[in-house]
Enzyme design. Structure first.
Site, short mmCIF file in Angstrom:
data_model
loop_
_atom_site.label_atom_id
_atom_site.label_comp_id
_atom_site.label_asym_id
_atom_site.label_seq_id
_atom_site.Cartn_x
_atom_site.Cartn_y
_atom_site.Cartn_z
N ASP A 271 41.07 83.70 0.04
CA ASP A 271 41.28 82.92 1.62
C ASP A 271 39.77 83.15 1.22
O ASP A 271 39.10 84.74 1.14
CB ASP A 271 41.49 83.22 2.79
CG ASP A 271 41.03 84.88 3.01
OD1 ASP A 271 41.65 85.25 2.00
OD2 ASP A 271 39.97 84.70 3.67
N CYS A 309 31.46 64.67 -7.27
CA CYS A 309 32.79 64.51 -6.58
C CYS A 309 32.41 63.51 -5.86
O CYS A 309 31.86 62.05 -5.61
CB CYS A 309 31.28 65.18 -5.30
SG CYS A 309 32.70 65.73 -4.10
N CYS A 311 34.22 63.22 -2.94
CA CYS A 311 34.38 64.00 -1.33
C CYS A 311 34.18 62.61 -0.19
O CYS A 311 33.51 61.31 -1.26
CB CYS A 311 33.96 65.10 -0.87
SG CYS A 311 32.08 65.30 -0.78
N CYS A 314 30.24 62.64 -0.45
CA CYS A 314 29.25 62.57 -1.35
C CYS A 314 29.60 60.98 -1.44
O CYS A 314 28.86 60.24 -2.30
CB CYS A 314 29.47 63.36 -2.72
SG CYS A 314 28.86 64.84 -2.80
N HIS A 340 32.73 68.82 2.29
CA HIS A 340 32.18 68.92 0.63
C HIS A 340 32.58 70.14 -0.09
O HIS A 340 33.20 70.34 -1.11
CB HIS A 340 30.44 68.11 0.56
CG HIS A 340 29.92 68.51 -1.07
ND1 HIS A 340 31.20 68.24 -2.49
CD2 HIS A 340 30.04 69.94 -2.13
CE1 HIS A 340 30.09 68.96 -3.51
NE2 HIS A 340 29.77 69.63 -3.12
#
Lengths: 377, 377
Positions: A271, A309, A311, A314, A340
């Site tokens: 994390d 990418c 996403c 993008c 992103h």
């Protein structure tokens, strides 16, 4: 003894590296590992809705912070709301840390003794006391699927003597946490291996925690500002010693190289606030390295943040537009960069899982490092 | 002469009030009127994505600001990006204002002459000059469906003599705008009726602008801080005099009572930053009036912002959670309040349209005022 709330299933070990491809089963669903966990410090992953985390980012589990939620809005309030999942509208697994890292970061604002730590709130200076029992009370109220035992995170560097005393106290605190934990059938208590940069202390810490037969273990107290070689040295020493039948969690890492190295060392979970924090400062993670979108060079750049990418950001927005939003201090800029960056790490870990299954994680690492612009290790 | 880019179709007039139920046809789709337009000052409706505006809020058209976009990122950059729709990823209609209101708000930072206005940027103090021709150049570059002619918005109060001079200049500027407008087949130029709080000047302004046969008209220079009776007095005088076959736009209103009164007076369009601005300060519009969610009283209130609301926020989050987010300065708090407030006004206008069709808008107004807590008018 009932069903365990968290179990680990090993699917495959990468023949090239020894990295583990597995599944963590929880009461809020399965987690494919190795996994990166976005951080939702104050019961929200900064700027994001739960739906975006699930649908756009593909987050499987998030982390939230005990220290912050204890101070505001208070763990009892969260419990009254029906627990953290319901309070924040997140129905997938949650992990809460133990507040140790935050409390021990308060340097001049805390006093450590055997029973626990007295500290002053960073919000209003009010005095508080965290003991293992108190931390369990808080984490039980919050109701996360995975909860962390209360540990002391030594500063870097610390002496051998101090690190040893601190590590031994952390083990004693882990025992007290196990005894105080009210819901072992609903929440899995993980132990945190300490011992700083001394391998024998790490080994002692690990061995004593393993005796407690906790449902999972984490490596704490590295990735706290030391040189990368020291991170790798401890990581590669400790991770392979950790129980094979339980989740292995490396705390506080989020840069692509640290995540890949952790996976290679046999880590299952990690994390970090990095992806959302650098988003707020206008930086994007891309397949060719970091991109500082505020730079003048992107003023009239009508290409996406990362042409490779797919996403939401993008697919729909240009560097020029995101640069404009960040310069104009518009929230949407932070949102687009956060989506992103989180998706970048989610996809990286997806790829890592595939490479493990294909016994090719080392090849992938070398290829990724070259493209991303990392020199070596 | 080709097809007009914006046309108005009257569907029904409310027999109780005279309010108009209509449709504005544009090249980016139809707009059901009366309509409230969210404001996206800097090419983004603060904190929102276009998808949220469409799917969660139901926004049919948004407004963006010429003054702000001219200064940052610059209209030529937006033009290079393919126009404002493409730059910001919004495929429904857009209206751009003319910058007049912003420039004239700069008090000590501007000088008015016949040719135009010199002003200093609020960003860096740099000097700029807006003439009708310059404003048309900017609005043509931005490429909105509806563009506003350059006007002077007098402060409240202003003398009769000054208001008259200013109004006459605004008419001369409208003529220059019409002549300078490069894309009348793609962008509809609306005129702005000025004249302050003097009815005869309002009438003169309206008559002279109507002679230009523009595709729509707006009322400017009220709802700028005057008492509500004066707003109503001018609104009710001017609106019914405006051409019936063209859209009628009341600039800068967003409180429920002002919107309802405008619809009753025969207005089709309105805009305001109010719903998103008060969201950022932690205030929600609800069917029982404003709710200041930061108040202590909501600390443990696990009900939605507005129990009668079905928006994303009210379906998924409690007052206690949103209060926590706002106190912790989390972006998600602003997002949730913005979605709710915008949806509240969108639904209000939906309801207004239905009440017009049912000839019952006055009944609805009385009922709404009572519930919302408005005293009268």
């Amino acid at each position: 003894m009932g069903k365990k709330p968290v179990t680990y299933e090993l699917i495959h070990e990468c023949k090239q590296t020894g990295a583990r491809r597995g599944v963590i089963h929880t009461l809020h669903g399965d987690i494919q590992t190795p996994v990166f966990m976005p951080v939702g410090t104050q019961a929200t992953v900064k700027s994001m809705t739960p739906e975006e985390l699930k649908e756009e980012v593909g987050a499987q589990i998030i982390l939230s912070n005990t220290y912050h939620l204890y101070l505001r809005p208070g763990h009892k309030l969260v419990e009254e709301a029906g627990g953290l999942h319901k309070f924040m509208n997140w129905d997938r697994p949650i992990l809460t840390d133990c507040g140790g890292f935050q409390v021990f970061s308060l340097q001049d604002l805390r006093t450590i003794e055997e029973d626990g730590v007295e500290f002053k709130s960073h919000l209003d200076g009010s005095k508080h006391f965290f003991s293992p029992e108190k931390v369990m009370e808080i984490e039980n109220s919050l109701g996360a699927d995975i909860i962390m035992s209360f540990d002391e995170c030594c500063p870097y560097p610390s002496t051998y003597e101090y690190t040893k005393q601190s590590m031994e106290r952390t083990t004693r605190w882990a025992i007290r946490c196990k005894n105080a934990h009210k819901y072992p059938e609903k929440q899995a208590l993980f132990g945190i291996i300490q011992g700083g940069f001394y391998k024998d202390l790490r080994k002692q810490s690990l061995d004593s925690l393993v005796e407690l037969d906790l449902p999972g273990y984490a490596i704490g107290g590295i990735a706290i500002g030391e040189p990368k070689e020291e991170y790798l040295d401890i990581l590669r020493y400790v991770a392979p010693l950790m129980p094979k039948d339980k989740p292995r969690y490396m705390m506080g890492i989020g840069s692509p190289d640290y995540l890949i190295e952790a996976a290679i060392a046999g880590i299952d979970m990690a994390d970090c606030v990095l992806p959302t924090r650098i988003a707020r400062h206008g930086t994007a993670l891309t397949s060719h390295g970091k991109l500082i979108v505020r730079n003048q060079t992107y003023e009239r750049d009508f290409s996406p943040l990362d042409p490779e990418c797919d996403c939401y950001t993008c697919r729909n927005y240009t560097r020029a537009y995101i640069r404009h939003l960040m310069k104009a201090q518009e929230i949407l800029g932070i949102r687009l960069l956060s989506i992103h960056n989180l998706k970048f790490l989610t996809k990286l870990m997806e790829r890592v899982r595939i490479e493990i299954e294909n016994d090719s994680l080392l090849d992938f690492k070398n290829e990724f490092y070259k493209k991303y612009g990392y020199t070596k290790e």
